[in-house]
Design an enzyme around this catalytic site. Structure first.
Site, PDB file in Angstrom:
ATOM      1  N   GLU A   1      -5.328 -44.686 -61.885  1.00  0.00           N
ATOM      2  CA  GLU A   1      -3.914 -44.955 -61.634  1.00  0.00           C
ATOM      3  C   GLU A   1      -3.369 -45.970 -62.624  1.00  0.00           C
ATOM      4  O   GLU A   1      -2.262 -45.837 -63.135  1.00  0.00           O
ATOM      5  CB  GLU A   1      -3.709 -45.459 -60.204  1.00  0.00           C
ATOM      6  CG  GLU A   1      -3.709 -44.374 -59.143  1.00  0.00           C
ATOM      7  CD  GLU A   1      -5.098 -43.865 -58.810  1.00  0.00           C
ATOM      8  OE1 GLU A   1      -6.097 -44.462 -59.270  1.00  0.00           O
ATOM      9  OE2 GLU A   1      -5.199 -42.867 -58.085  1.00  0.00           O
TER      10      GLU A   1
ATOM     11  N   HIS B   1      -5.671 -43.161 -46.874  1.00  0.00           N
ATOM     12  CA  HIS B   1      -4.541 -42.371 -47.390  1.00  0.00           C
ATOM     13  C   HIS B   1      -3.295 -42.485 -46.518  1.00  0.00           C
ATOM     14  O   HIS B   1      -2.372 -41.714 -46.703  1.00  0.00           O
ATOM     15  CB  HIS B   1      -4.897 -40.882 -47.445  1.00  0.00           C
ATOM     16  CG  HIS B   1      -6.116 -40.561 -48.227  1.00  0.00           C
ATOM     17  ND1 HIS B   1      -7.371 -40.628 -47.699  1.00  0.00           N
ATOM     18  CD2 HIS B   1      -6.270 -40.180 -49.516  1.00  0.00           C
ATOM     19  CE1 HIS B   1      -8.257 -40.285 -48.624  1.00  0.00           C
ATOM     20  NE2 HIS B   1      -7.623 -40.017 -49.737  1.00  0.00           N
TER      21      HIS B   1
END
Lengths: 329, 92, 418
Positions: free
Chosen positions: A62, A131
């Site tokens: 990321e 998540h």
């Protein structure tokens, strides 16, 4: 007019497709957005349709690919970067907060970062603590960023297009539970003013302020409340930074009562900011202490019944609404 | 609480309605429509300077016209007030 | 009910080995449970004090059912529990100095407190927890003394002139909400009740007060003619610049002059009960207000000495409006320390007023009238007012009273911003 039924997922995809077709500087990149079609299948088919120049798979880092997005934006491109979930965006928060948000300021206005970062947020699909969290408030805290959180199908398309059009970094939060929600999408409609809140339903007794994945819950709660004679107004914030105080205060001035529904944890939440802002700006409009419906302050559990217990629910919203109403209301 | 929306009267009838509303605001029990047009309303309705000030304030709220103190005598009878407001509002 | 085997889904409680109030340490045997495989002793898995047993012996309950409530040693005891167990008072427990200090400050008795410190000693946080609960329970502030009203209700009450203390609350926890204020504002006011028939009640009250005044108070009177030209010119200029909502009335100049002048005559700003005058620091300025439909009230503008002239005007306006709407507060009715009556509105030249007991003075103003007046040996037309004073001769003399009127006159001759 081409208003038709579409899913939230299709609306986001439509926004991306249009943005790429309209402007050669726009491209999409992220983990698995190409061959796999996106972790939530948002970009399914776009690689075949628009080609590998415009739909780019990235390595699983990321920090690297969000940083590449910042660089591309500085270099004159208009990247749309997809981060799988907001949990993982924390690995790139340095790029977003220390670089993207601050560069215009640090360069004395010489540099623009027209970057769009889209990410899934929220819980409800048993994806557990890895998540499922809601960190919208982390980004809404930062000057230099703009934050959008579409809660309806049409807004899902319009937020992508509005974000791409903005000269500054914009974070777009797409709630996981919304991707399969169906609604009306008018693909030819002009882009709505998603930078301001929308009053989804007008009412007289209290204001339900919410955004993103809690919008359908608030609407369902409003319907339930109406059946017991309480008439709520539903305000969908749409834009979490900057907040549209004018619409919020105008609504509270009509109803004098407020319940904020926010899937984030209550401590340090956007819900807290909204209550504080209403107290700052409209103290003497309040006829009852505002209520907040937030997630229970634990890591979001995997087990279905525990996850349900942790999240804001229609029944908890209804209960909070009853609490702000007078006894004989 | 009836909130009056400032609505500039556009004819004589409108002005008369504004006058009656302003008078019944300070003297709710009085029947403004039965007042002699030339009677001094302070005497006729037994209102003091504070109520007179409220009457002038109400006229201001309903017409948008600020009536200076030196013009108070012009609005102290129904007929005088009607003529005065017509002049200030440009109503014939 | 613990799971005492992978295939166990319920168990029967056979006996308790410990009871409420017993201290238990992790690993102690607390109960016996019967399963398909026989009787098993159950170990307690947390240290603390058994607060309550939840399952009766002989009962079969599913795995996971709570059997007993154990208060961990680290949890603070609630005052309820502490008070239920007075036997602790008999055992001498130590306490820390800062705990004792806080207890003294809050006036709390430590002998009823169970400590959470080492060896049961009472710590400052134990005392703080109890003090907090006591305050929450309303011991320091008896329930009902503090008015609870929503912000909107307060704002609306201020606009409508409604006394929140007289509003019936319907909000949760006894909170006055806006709808309650609206209802109170619409309810028949005391004035309309007066009009409906208790008018005689007000008449009786006036009669009683005035008769007592004339019976008990030896009045003396003083008059002073004041040239109002400077004050009225000042007022004209000042009002000329202002929109109608912010204009002043001549009556406010009178009130202001009295407030400023009374500073030097504290004996006239007083209450007199049983022959002894008690001067007041505050000037609660009584204002005689005639009511539409007859009658008179003289409520006070509280702390008029703290108000500038604009504030005085708005308080005056508010008071007159509320007096006429029957929405005066008890404090305003009982507190005037000196009263002003202005009968000039009715055209009289001068008024010789009657003191309202237990006050000791009242100032009157007649009509402002254009009269011949001598200035520099010439007779000229001037606007004049006659100020009058009635005062209690037991408290002051005519000489002082005359000086007070002269002080009012000099304030009116030199009007200026506060």
């Amino acid at each position: 007019m081409t208003a038709a039924t579409a899913t939230y997922r299709e609306a986001v995809r439509s926004g991306i497709r249009r943005a790429i077709q309209q402007d050669t500087r726009v491209f999409l990149m992220g983990e698995d957005v190409g061959r796999y079609g996106g972790a939530f299948a948002v970009s399914a088919g776009l690689l075949e349709e628009l080609g590998p120049e415009r739909i780019r798979d990235t390595p699983l880092s990321e920090s690297a690919f969000v940083g590449a997005g910042v660089g591309a934006a500085l270099g004159g491109m208009r990247p749309i970067v997809e981060v799988m979930t907001v949990n993982f965006s924390l690995l790139a928060i340095d790029q977003l907060v220390n670089s993207a948000a601050a560069l215009r300021h640090m360069s004395g206005g010489q540099l623009s970062v027209p970057l769009v970062v889209r990410m899934a947020t929220g819980a409800g699909r048993q994806l557990a603590a890895q998540h499922s969290h809601s960190f919208e408030n982390w980004y809404a805290h930062v000057p230099g960023l703009k934050v959008l959180a579409p809660g309806t199908v049409q807004d899902a398309r319009d937020c992508v297009l509005a974000a791409v059009d903005d000269p500054d970094p914009v974070i777009v939060f797409e709630h996981q539970l919304l991707y399969n929600v169906q609604g009306t999408l008018d693909d030819d409609a002009p882009v709505a003013d998603v930078w301001h809140a929308a009053v989804l339903e007008t009412g007289t007794d209290l204001t339900l302020v919410t955004y993103g994945g809690s919008v359908p819950k608030a609407l369902a709660a409003a319907a339930a409340l109406r059946s017991e004679g309480i008439n709520p107004e539903v305000v969908d914030l749409r834009c979490l930074r900057p907040l549209d105080w004018q619409t919020i205060i105008a609504s509270v001035t009509r109803t004098h009562r407020m319940v904020v529904v926010d899937e984030g944890w209550k401590t340090g939440s956007l819900a807290g900011e909204i209550v504080a802002g209403v107290v700052d700006r409209g103290f003497y409009e309040l006829d009852a202490a505002p209520e907040r419906v937030c997630s229970v302050e634990v890591a979001v559990p995997y087990a279905k019944h525990l996850e349900d217990a942790v999240l804001p629910s229609v029944s908890r919203i209804v209960e909070a609404a009853r609490k702000v109403m007078p006894r004989h209301g | 609480m009836s909130q009056s929306v400032p609505l500039r009267p556009s004819d004589r009838d409108g002005i008369r309605r504004v006058l009656i509303e302003s008078l019944s605001y300070v003297a709710p029990e009085a029947d403004g429509s039965s007042l002699q047009p030339t009677a001094d309303i302070r005497e006729a309705l037994d209102i003091d300077s504070m109520d007179f000030l409220r009457y002038v304030t109400k006229l201001h709220a309903l017409t948008g016209i600020d009536i200076p103190e030196r013009d108070y005598s012009s609005v102290s009878t129904l007929r005088g007030a009607e003529t005065y407001l017509a002049l200030r509002l440009g109503v014939t | 009910m613990p799971s005492l085997g992978a295939d166990m889904d319920a168990g029967t409680l056979r006996a308790w080995r410990r009871g409420p109030g017993d201290e238990v340490v992790r690993g102690d045997i607390i109960a016996e449970v019967e399963t398909d495989k026989g009787i098993v002793e159950v170990e307690v898995y947390a240290s603390g004090v058994v607060e309550r047993l939840l399952v009766e012996p002989g009962t079969k309950v599913p795995v996971g059912t709570p059997l007993a409530l154990i208060r961990a040693a680290s949890e603070q005891t609630t005052p309820r529990v502490a008070i239920e167990k007075p036997r602790i008072a008999t055992s001498v427990r130590s306490s820390t100095p800062s705990a004792r200090k806080l207890a003294r400050e809050r006036d709390l008795d430590l002998s009823h407190l169970r400590g959470t410190g080492r060896h049961g000693s009472i710590t400052r946080s134990d005392v703080a927890a109890i003090a907090g609960s006591v305050e929450l329970a309303g011991v320091h502030e008896p329930a009902g003394t503090r008015l609870r009203a929503s912000p909107l209700a307060r704002a609306r009450a201020a606009v409508l002139g409604v006394d929140l203390r007289r509003v019936e609350p319907t909000g949760r926890q006894g909170v006055v909400i806006a709808a309650d204020v609206d209802r109170a504002a619409k309810a028949p006011t005391r004035l309309s009740a007066a009009e409906a028939g208790t008018q005689t009640g007000m008449r009786k009250a006036i009669a009683a007060a005035m008769a007592r005044s004339k019976r008990e108070i030896p009045h003396y009177y003083a008059l002073h003619t004041i040239d109002m030209e400077p004050a009225l010119e000042w007022l004209r200029d000042r009002n000329g610049e202002r929109p109608v909502q912010r204009r002043l009335l001549p009556a406010v100049l009178f009130l202001r002059a009295v407030v400023l002048a009374i500073r030097d005559f504290p004996e006239l700003n007083a209450h007199c009960d049983g022959g002894r005058a008690e001067p007041s620091e505050a000037v609660h300025l009584g204002v005689a207000v005639s009511l539409r439909g007859g009658g008179l009230v003289a409520p006070a503008i509280l702390h008029a000495e703290r108000l500038n002239i604009d504030q005085l005007m708005s308080e005056f306006q508010d008071l007159v409006l509320r007096a006429r709407a029957g929405q005066l507060r008890a404090s305003e009715m009982s507190s005037p320390t000196i009263t002003v009556t202005s009968l000039g509105e009715r055209g009289v030249e001068a008024v010789l007023p009657v003191i309202v007991p237990p006050q000791v003075a009242i100032v009157g103003f007649g009509a402002i009238q254009t009269r011949p007046y001598v200035v520099d040996e010439k007779v000229v037309a001037r606007r004049l007012v006659v100020a009058s004073l009635a005062a209690d001769h037991r408290v002051s003399d005519g000489h002082r009273g005359g000086k007070f009127l002269a002080a009012i006159a000099s304030r009116l001759k030199e009007p200026k911003e506060p």
